[in-house]
Design a protein around this motif. Sequence first.
Motif, PDB file in Angstrom:
ATOM      1  N   LEU A  24      -4.796   7.332   0.238  1.00 50.02           N
ATOM      2  CA  LEU A  24      -4.119   5.965   0.035  1.00 50.02           C
ATOM      3  C   LEU A  24      -3.973   5.871  -1.718  1.00 50.02           C
ATOM      4  O   LEU A  24      -4.933   6.278  -2.258  1.00 50.02           O
ATOM      5  CB  LEU A  24      -5.111   4.777   0.241  1.00 50.02           C
TER       6      LEU A  24
ATOM      7  N   LYS B 111      -3.598   4.300  -5.295  1.00 47.47           N
ATOM      8  CA  LYS B 111      -4.151   3.142  -5.873  1.00 47.47           C
ATOM      9  C   LYS B 111      -4.069   3.068  -7.306  1.00 47.47           C
ATOM     10  O   LYS B 111      -4.094   4.438  -7.993  1.00 47.47           O
ATOM     11  CB  LYS B 111      -5.583   2.840  -5.531  1.00 47.47           C
TER      12      LYS B 111
ATOM     13  N   SER C 263       0.950  -1.020   0.040  1.00 43.60           N
ATOM     14  CA  SER C 263       0.184  -0.151   0.144  1.00 43.60           C
ATOM     15  C   SER C 263       1.036   1.278  -0.008  1.00 43.60           C
ATOM     16  O   SER C 263       1.970   1.147   0.592  1.00 43.60           O
ATOM     17  CB  SER C 263      -0.932  -0.037   1.377  1.00 43.60           C
TER      18      SER C 263
END
Length: 95
Positions: free
Chosen positions: A29, A31, A5
């Motif tokens: 986060l 992604k 992550s």
Amino acid sequence: MHKESFYGAIKREETNKKGEIEEVVKYVLRKPIDSFSDSDLKNIVDDRIKEIVTNARKEEKIIKKEIDTFKKQLNKVSDAEEVILKAKIETLMYK
């Protein structure tokens, strides 16, 4: 094997309840864009990136619909027309 992550912090200026502009840190986060569902798009923090990705997703849906239409027509055409339709599909796929 664990999934990696990537986290980040973004400083943004926002107007608070008193109408004052304050600097806010948002933790995010990171992604890959291809893992986003349509409902995830609203969570993109950067407004410009959100606009670009949302518009691209809309265009992608239009192109996929056109490709599906051409594929359905393939069953009903002559060999010469089939070549033309396949060329149109290929053009749309690599647009």
